[in-house]
Structures are given as C-alpha cells and as structure tokens.
Design an enzyme around this catalytic site. Structure first.
Site, short mmCIF file in Angstrom:
data_model
loop_
_atom_site.label_atom_id
_atom_site.label_comp_id
_atom_site.label_asym_id
_atom_site.label_seq_id
_atom_site.Cartn_x
_atom_site.Cartn_y
_atom_site.Cartn_z
N ASP A 94 -0.10 0.69 -2.93
CA ASP A 94 -0.53 1.95 -2.32
C ASP A 94 -1.58 2.58 -3.23
O ASP A 94 -1.60 2.34 -4.43
CB ASP A 94 0.65 2.90 -2.14
CG ASP A 94 0.40 3.94 -1.05
OD1 ASP A 94 -0.68 4.57 -1.05
OD2 ASP A 94 1.28 4.13 -0.21
N ASP A 148 -6.50 -0.08 -3.63
CA ASP A 148 -7.26 0.43 -2.49
C ASP A 148 -7.61 -0.76 -1.60
O ASP A 148 -8.42 -1.61 -1.97
CB ASP A 148 -8.53 1.12 -2.99
CG ASP A 148 -9.41 1.64 -1.88
OD1 ASP A 148 -9.11 1.39 -0.69
OD2 ASP A 148 -10.42 2.30 -2.19
N VAL A 149 -6.99 -0.83 -0.41
CA VAL A 149 -7.17 -2.00 0.43
C VAL A 149 -8.59 -2.15 0.95
O VAL A 149 -8.97 -3.23 1.42
CB VAL A 149 -6.19 -1.99 1.63
CG1 VAL A 149 -4.75 -2.03 1.14
CG2 VAL A 149 -6.44 -0.81 2.55
N ASN A 155 0.01 -2.97 6.11
CA ASN A 155 0.55 -1.79 6.78
C ASN A 155 -0.26 -0.52 6.53
O ASN A 155 0.01 0.51 7.14
CB ASN A 155 2.00 -1.57 6.32
CG ASN A 155 2.71 -0.47 7.08
OD1 ASN A 155 2.76 -0.49 8.30
ND2 ASN A 155 3.24 0.49 6.35
N TYR A 213 -9.85 4.76 15.74
CA TYR A 213 -8.50 4.23 15.54
C TYR A 213 -8.19 3.16 16.58
O TYR A 213 -7.69 2.07 16.24
CB TYR A 213 -7.48 5.37 15.63
CG TYR A 213 -6.07 4.95 15.32
CD1 TYR A 213 -5.63 4.82 14.00
CD2 TYR A 213 -5.16 4.68 16.34
CE1 TYR A 213 -4.33 4.43 13.72
CE2 TYR A 213 -3.86 4.28 16.06
CZ TYR A 213 -3.45 4.17 14.75
OH TYR A 213 -2.15 3.77 14.48
N LYS A 221 -7.44 -0.86 15.79
CA LYS A 221 -6.18 -1.52 16.08
C LYS A 221 -6.34 -2.66 17.08
O LYS A 221 -5.61 -3.66 17.02
CB LYS A 221 -5.16 -0.49 16.57
CG LYS A 221 -4.74 0.51 15.48
CD LYS A 221 -4.20 -0.18 14.23
CE LYS A 221 -3.68 0.80 13.20
NZ LYS A 221 -3.10 0.14 12.01
#
Length: 231
Positions: A16, A42-43, A69, A136, A140
C-alpha cells in the site's frame, strides 16, 4: 483480503502507499498468529512495483497468488467533467497498476511447479455503465479485458480471474455512506440483497478463487454484487 489469506495459512505481502494502513493490517495478522510483511509501494510507478516484487521474492522465494486490489473512484464524473488529470490518475492506479504489478510478478508466478494465480479487482462498473464515472467505468472494463487476455496468453501456467464487487463498505465508499445515506439506501434497495456488503464477503470469494477448489476457473469475471446485475 490480506486478513483472509493469512487466516487460511498464506504468508502475506501487503502492499500500500499508506504506511499506517499497512502497519494496521500486518499487526492484525500477527496478533492472530499469521505471517505477513508490509511493503510501501505505488502501483502506478514501475520502479516502485519492481522493488515490491523483489522484496516479496527475497522474503518468501516466490509468489503463488497475486491480488491486484488498489483502486480509486472518480466522483462519478461524466466525460464533460472529467479532466485529463483525473482520467490519467484513475487509469494509472486502476488499470496501469494492474498491468505493472502483474508483469513484474510474472516470472515468480510462473516459477513453481503449480500454476500461479492472479486475481484482479474489477467492479460491476466493468460490465455496465452507472457504477462510476467515465474514467472509473473505462478503467474497470479494461481490468476485465486485461484479465481475459492474461488468461488467454499465459494459461495454464497462470490462472487469471477477476472479481466484480457491487457496493461494498470500504474506505473508498465511506464518504458516500456518510454524506449521501439516502442515495446509498436507494441504491442498495434496488438490489436483490437489499444491502451493501462487508469487505470480508468479497475477500472470501477471492480466497475461494485462489484455492484449488476453483482450479477450472480461467478468465472469468465473478460478480459479488448482491444481484446488482441481475436485470
């Protein structure tokens, strides 16, 4: 998800950008007798992601299951109200982050005798409009497409699936629950379940998909939505 996997006996690497949140999760796991380390990462940043994977493999030797996630909302902004900066930020975390972490972890996931497992958190907004704003919803939909392509390209060495939550009581939605309770109540009353879900209910589905009991599930996007998409 971290708590659920730890309760099943997994050694967990929690990742995270929030160090305090990581400490809270790993402390809970340790208090329950589980095994976990927390790694700040940091993804959306390739160097950070590669460092996360390196630390995970240094600690445990390999990666058996990867759960992507991390995600943020876009305040339900339509196209005309979506700035380029908002679009890029949502895509960087919700979609690019899934790509970067999966790509970095692929060698470890494919290293063992057993198939590696990747589970991506999509959303009901990955299947229909209205579950988020333009950015968003697009991100997704992209997560589901990425999951299918990953399964196509790397099966059977990698078993890739996605989950599509509906309205879940998490840090991402707590402001909506507090600030617009009537709207939230109306939303959930329109689903067969007539309620929103606790995070544990999604985590239990994810743990099942990761298990050998779901060994024939490849490239699917599983709804965990209280019946949101039933119509």
């Amino acid at each position: 998800m971290a708590l659920e996997f730890a309760s099943e006996g997994a050694s967990v690497v929690a990742v995270d950008i929030d160090e305090d949140g990581l400490d809270e999760v790993t402390s809970k796991i340790a208090a329950n007798g589980g095994e976990a380390i927390g790694v700040v990462g940091d993804v959306s940043d390739r160097d950070s992601v590669e460092a996360v994977v390196e630390q995970a493999t240094d600690e445990y030797g390999t990666i058996d299951v990867l759960c992507n996630n991390a995600g943020i909302l876009d305040d339900y902004a339509p196209v005309g109200e979506t700035s380029e900066e908002l679009w890029d930020r949502v895509m960087d975390i919700n979609l690019k982050g899934v790509f970067l972490l999966t790509k970095a972890a692929l060698p470890a996931l494919m290293d063992g005798d057993e198939e590696g497992v990747v589970i991506n958190t999509a959303s009901i907004a990955g299947k229909v409009a209205g579950g988020g704003g333009a950015a968003y919803t697009s991100s997704k939909h992209g997560v589901i497409g990425f999951t299918k392509q990953l399964s196509h390209d790397y099966g059977p060495e990698i078993r890739a699936n996605a989950v599509c939550p509906g309205f879940i009581e998490t840090g991402m939605t707590e402001d909506m629950i507090e600030q617009t309770p009537d709207e939230v109540h109306e939303i959930v009353q329109e689903t067969p379940a007539e309620r929103y879900a606790e995070p544990e209910e999604v985590a239990q589905v994810v743990a099942f998909i990761a298990s050998d009991n779901a060994s024939f599930m490849h490239g699917t996007a599983v709804d965990v939505d209280g019946g949101w998409l039933v119509d």
